[in-house]
Write a protein that holds these residues in place. Structure first.
Motif, PDB file in Angstrom:
ATOM      1  N   VAL A 315       0.835  -1.207   0.000  1.00  0.00           N
ATOM      2  CA  VAL A 315       0.000   0.000   0.000  1.00  0.00           C
ATOM      3  C   VAL A 315       0.867   1.253   0.000  1.00  0.00           C
ATOM      4  O   VAL A 315       0.619   2.205  -0.757  1.00  0.00           O
ATOM      5  CB  VAL A 315      -0.943  -0.014   1.224  1.00  0.00           C
ATOM      6  CG1 VAL A 315      -1.656   1.325   1.372  1.00  0.00           C
ATOM      7  CG2 VAL A 315      -1.967  -1.137   1.095  1.00  0.00           C
ATOM      8  N   THR A 318       2.545   1.748  -3.315  1.00  0.00           N
ATOM      9  CA  THR A 318       1.572   2.147  -4.342  1.00  0.00           C
ATOM     10  C   THR A 318       1.242   3.630  -4.220  1.00  0.00           C
ATOM     11  O   THR A 318       1.055   4.331  -5.232  1.00  0.00           O
ATOM     12  CB  THR A 318       0.299   1.308  -4.224  1.00  0.00           C
ATOM     13  OG1 THR A 318       0.635  -0.084  -4.349  1.00  0.00           O
ATOM     14  CG2 THR A 318      -0.706   1.667  -5.307  1.00  0.00           C
ATOM     15  N   ALA A 355     -10.430  -0.863 -13.871  1.00  0.00           N
ATOM     16  CA  ALA A 355      -9.533  -0.169 -12.947  1.00  0.00           C
ATOM     17  C   ALA A 355     -10.217   0.113 -11.616  1.00  0.00           C
ATOM     18  O   ALA A 355      -9.634  -0.114 -10.542  1.00  0.00           O
ATOM     19  CB  ALA A 355      -9.052   1.135 -13.579  1.00  0.00           C
ATOM     20  N   ASP A 356     -11.471   0.586 -11.678  1.00  0.00           N
ATOM     21  CA  ASP A 356     -12.192   0.872 -10.429  1.00  0.00           C
ATOM     22  C   ASP A 356     -12.449  -0.406  -9.633  1.00  0.00           C
ATOM     23  O   ASP A 356     -12.353  -0.421  -8.396  1.00  0.00           O
ATOM     24  CB  ASP A 356     -13.502   1.587 -10.728  1.00  0.00           C
ATOM     25  CG  ASP A 356     -13.294   3.041 -11.114  1.00  0.00           C
ATOM     26  OD1 ASP A 356     -12.120   3.477 -11.112  1.00  0.00           O
ATOM     27  OD2 ASP A 356     -14.276   3.740 -11.420  1.00  0.00           O
ATOM     28  N   TYR A 358     -10.658  -3.086  -9.741  1.00  0.00           N
ATOM     29  CA  TYR A 358      -9.342  -3.519  -9.240  1.00  0.00           C
ATOM     30  C   TYR A 358      -8.991  -2.787  -7.945  1.00  0.00           C
ATOM     31  O   TYR A 358      -8.616  -3.422  -6.946  1.00  0.00           O
ATOM     32  CB  TYR A 358      -8.309  -3.255 -10.335  1.00  0.00           C
ATOM     33  CG  TYR A 358      -6.875  -3.260  -9.879  1.00  0.00           C
ATOM     34  CD1 TYR A 358      -6.240  -4.441  -9.517  1.00  0.00           C
ATOM     35  CD2 TYR A 358      -6.135  -2.064  -9.832  1.00  0.00           C
ATOM     36  CE1 TYR A 358      -4.925  -4.443  -9.112  1.00  0.00           C
ATOM     37  CE2 TYR A 358      -4.815  -2.070  -9.440  1.00  0.00           C
ATOM     38  CZ  TYR A 358      -4.215  -3.258  -9.073  1.00  0.00           C
ATOM     39  OH  TYR A 358      -2.904  -3.256  -8.675  1.00  0.00           O
ATOM     40  N   TYR A 359      -9.148  -1.473  -7.936  1.00  0.00           N
ATOM     41  CA  TYR A 359      -8.843  -0.711  -6.720  1.00  0.00           C
ATOM     42  C   TYR A 359      -9.847  -0.999  -5.604  1.00  0.00           C
ATOM     43  O   TYR A 359      -9.474  -1.047  -4.426  1.00  0.00           O
ATOM     44  CB  TYR A 359      -8.830   0.789  -7.035  1.00  0.00           C
ATOM     45  CG  TYR A 359      -7.650   1.217  -7.865  1.00  0.00           C
ATOM     46  CD1 TYR A 359      -6.348   1.031  -7.414  1.00  0.00           C
ATOM     47  CD2 TYR A 359      -7.822   1.826  -9.103  1.00  0.00           C
ATOM     48  CE1 TYR A 359      -5.261   1.418  -8.178  1.00  0.00           C
ATOM     49  CE2 TYR A 359      -6.740   2.220  -9.876  1.00  0.00           C
ATOM     50  CZ  TYR A 359      -5.462   2.006  -9.408  1.00  0.00           C
ATOM     51  OH  TYR A 359      -4.392   2.389 -10.166  1.00  0.00           O
ATOM     52  N   SER A 360     -11.099  -1.194  -5.968  1.00  0.00           N
ATOM     53  CA  SER A 360     -12.118  -1.472  -4.951  1.00  0.00           C
ATOM     54  C   SER A 360     -11.854  -2.797  -4.245  1.00  0.00           C
ATOM     55  O   SER A 360     -11.922  -2.888  -3.011  1.00  0.00           O
ATOM     56  CB  SER A 360     -13.501  -1.487  -5.593  1.00  0.00           C
ATOM     57  OG  SER A 360     -14.486  -1.822  -4.653  1.00  0.00           O
ATOM     58  N   GLY A 362      -9.004  -4.301  -3.985  1.00  0.00           N
ATOM     59  CA  GLY A 362      -7.800  -4.143  -3.183  1.00  0.00           C
ATOM     60  C   GLY A 362      -8.069  -3.431  -1.869  1.00  0.00           C
ATOM     61  O   GLY A 362      -7.565  -3.836  -0.817  1.00  0.00           O
ATOM     62  N   ALA A 363      -8.906  -2.383  -1.919  1.00  0.00           N
ATOM     63  CA  ALA A 363      -9.227  -1.640  -0.690  1.00  0.00           C
ATOM     64  C   ALA A 363     -10.035  -2.503   0.271  1.00  0.00           C
ATOM     65  O   ALA A 363      -9.776  -2.506   1.492  1.00  0.00           O
ATOM     66  CB  ALA A 363      -9.991  -0.368  -1.040  1.00  0.00           C
ATOM     67  N   HIS A 407      -8.651  -9.299  -6.686  1.00  0.00           N
ATOM     68  CA  HIS A 407      -7.864  -8.090  -6.960  1.00  0.00           C
ATOM     69  C   HIS A 407      -6.695  -8.405  -7.896  1.00  0.00           C
ATOM     70  O   HIS A 407      -6.407  -7.654  -8.840  1.00  0.00           O
ATOM     71  CB  HIS A 407      -7.357  -7.528  -5.631  1.00  0.00           C
ATOM     72  CG  HIS A 407      -6.367  -6.421  -5.749  1.00  0.00           C
ATOM     73  ND1 HIS A 407      -6.678  -5.158  -6.195  1.00  0.00           N
ATOM     74  CD2 HIS A 407      -5.021  -6.385  -5.475  1.00  0.00           C
ATOM     75  CE1 HIS A 407      -5.604  -4.392  -6.179  1.00  0.00           C
ATOM     76  NE2 HIS A 407      -4.580  -5.115  -5.755  1.00  0.00           N
ATOM     77  N   TYR A 411      -5.986  -7.365 -11.869  1.00  0.00           N
ATOM     78  CA  TYR A 411      -4.710  -6.752 -12.258  1.00  0.00           C
ATOM     79  C   TYR A 411      -4.177  -7.381 -13.550  1.00  0.00           C
ATOM     80  O   TYR A 411      -3.729  -6.687 -14.469  1.00  0.00           O
ATOM     81  CB  TYR A 411      -3.691  -6.913 -11.133  1.00  0.00           C
ATOM     82  CG  TYR A 411      -2.277  -6.599 -11.536  1.00  0.00           C
ATOM     83  CD1 TYR A 411      -1.831  -5.294 -11.642  1.00  0.00           C
ATOM     84  CD2 TYR A 411      -1.368  -7.634 -11.817  1.00  0.00           C
ATOM     85  CE1 TYR A 411      -0.530  -5.003 -12.019  1.00  0.00           C
ATOM     86  CE2 TYR A 411      -0.070  -7.355 -12.192  1.00  0.00           C
ATOM     87  CZ  TYR A 411       0.348  -6.048 -12.294  1.00  0.00           C
ATOM     88  OH  TYR A 411       1.641  -5.769 -12.669  1.00  0.00           O
TER      89      TYR A 411
END
Length: 478
Positions: A315, A318, A355-356, A358-360, A362-363, A407, A411
């Motif tokens: 994190v 990144t 992309a959204d 992927y980030y969601s 991960g979060a 996630h 990627y």
């Protein structure tokens, strides 16, 4: 009659406050002696005073032995030894010789040896055994050596609330156990004084439960770092003639950290799945697991905490990507190139969704990962019931594995279908990281099938599958 009235009047006139007078005197506080005025001796004395004991220190220089806890006394060794029935010996083994001269004063006294050594097998016998040999008339008990001065001064914490003790005298161990209990510690009796060497070796152990997880973490980190170094830097230099070695510090590290984190998180739950299949295969829960599986299951907490540490690093690395010189240079160069060529990029809705997502994922995965790490702390887990702790560590744990795996799939997306991704015919590193979590998720889904889950629940409730030999034996008995 007048005399009776006067007596009654005098009784009625007496103040009722006499009933509030104590019926008995307060019990006298027990006196304990401490040999040694170092950090441990002072902290132990302060803790004893706070717990209601009287404390006297035995010192070579009672008039100049430094700052002592308020309320404690300082005397010579001989006078202090005579004043108390229980003596804490808070000095190093090298200074035990003078105790031999105090053998008459210490006869039938309980001596608590709290000493430790700098390394294992430094002496042919344990310190407590040596002390017992010096003063054969005393009752030597090994105790309090696994506690630090900080733990004694600040009270027992979740990780430091146990007092191990051993000794040949049951009465001596009982006296020490009562003191430790009054200090709010939990007592664990390890038997006779022959166990003193084992107790003295306890503080010398350096992360014994972390050795295997640390080896796994170091091995995975080194292996994957070398793998991505060859694919990312060496390949670019040999085949393409480019020097991209600057990527080692951030880009390559940020590829290794999430890979190691995901694999180690999955390794926390793989032994539980293996154990479930073993129980289904054997048809009972009363047979021991193999030693390697037992050892694996015992270090799951350490594996998880190390995985959380790697996730934190991922994190952080990144978050610093936008401020890197290389990234800012590429963005500005691309912008200038578009201006010169008078062209614009078309907005890709599918790429935005990916992309959204992927980030969601991960979060969400990192948030659940943090929850797992917080609930594994003793101060938090002690406040949870077993059902609550099991729900977080098991149900939410598998959900964390799913989010982090998804996630990683987002990627990679369709990159595994492209030929350029297989440099020197080797698969991308993220594909290798998906092997263990993907197998884990598939096996867990198999265990969740109603027919399998029902059988596993019955076995864990005590049901056993009878073999053919059991049936034949039952028939013979009938």
């Amino acid at each position: 009659m007048s005399a009776d009235r006067q007596s009654n009047v005098s009784k009625e006139g007496q103040p009722e406050s006499v009933l509030l007078h104590p019926l008995a005197a307060a019990p006298k506080q027990e006196l304990l002696c401490i040999f040694g005025t170092g950090d441990l001796g002072r902290s132990l004395g302060l803790r004893l005073l706070q717990s209601g004991y009287r404390v006297v220190y035995g010192s070579r220089r009672p008039n100049s032995c430094g700052l002592l806890p308020q309320g404690a006394q300082a005397m010579g060794h001989e006078e202090a030894a005579q004043s108390a029935a229980l003596v804490f010996v808070c000095i190093h083994r090298e200074h035990y010789d003078f105790l031999e001269t105090l053998a008459p004063q210490l006869k039938n006294k309980v001596l608590v040896d709290v000493s430790n050594n700098l390394k294992k097998n430094l002496y042919p016998e344990a310190n407590a055994e040596y002390l017992q040999r010096l003063i054969p008339g005393a009752h030597v008990v090994k105790a309090f050596n696994t506690l630090s001065a900080w733990a004694l001064q600040n009270g027992p914490s979740d990780a430091n609330r146990q007092v191990y003790l051993c000794g040949n005298s049951d009465a001596g161990k009982q006296a020490v156990a009562e003191v430790a209990t009054k200090l709010s510690f939990t007592v664990l009796d390890r038997g006779s004084l022959s166990a003193a060497r084992e107790l003295e070796d306890f503080p010398l152990h350096l992360f014994p439960e972390w050795r295997l997880p640390l080896r796994v973490a170091v091995g995975l980190t080194a292996s994957f770092f070398f793998y991505v170094l060859v694919r990312g830097v060496v390949y670019a230099y040999v085949v393409q003639g480019e020097d991209v070695s600057f990527r080692i510090m951030v880009s390559l590290a940020n590829k290794v950290f999430p890979i190691v984190s995901l694999i180690m998180l999955s390794l926390c739950y793989v032994p539980g799945v293996i154990a479930a299949f073993l129980q289904l295969y054997r048809g009972t829960k009363y047979r021991r697991f193999p030693d390697w599986l037992d050892r694996w299951m015992l270090c799951r907490k350490q594996l998880g905490l190390l995985a959380l540490g790697f996730a934190f690093l991922h994190v952080i690395y990144t978050l610093i990507i936008p401020i890197r010189y290389y990234v800012r240079f590429r963005l500005s160069a691309n912008t200038i190139s578009q201006i010169k060529e008078n062209r614009t990029s078309v907005f890709d809705t599918s790429l935005a969704w990916r992309a959204d997502s992927y980030y969601s994922m991960g979060a969400l995965g990192f948030g659940l990962f943090l929850l797992l790490g917080i609930t594994s702390l003793p101060s938090v887990s002690n406040a949870l019931s077993w059902r609550e702790f099991s729900f977080v560590q098991s149900k939410l744990g598998y959900l964390t594995v799913f989010f982090c795996t998804f996630h990683t799939y987002l990627y990679g997306w369709d990159r595994f279908l492209q030929s350029y991704a297989y440099k020197w015919y080797t698969p991308p590193a993220y594909l290798l990281s998906l092997v263990v979590p993907s197998v884990l998720i598939v096996l867990k889904l198999l265990l969740l099938l109603p027919c399998v889950d029902r059988s596993l629940i019955r076995i864990r409730q005590g049901w056993e599958r009878k073999g053919p030999e059991d049936g034949s034996a039952k028939a013979l008995l009938a």
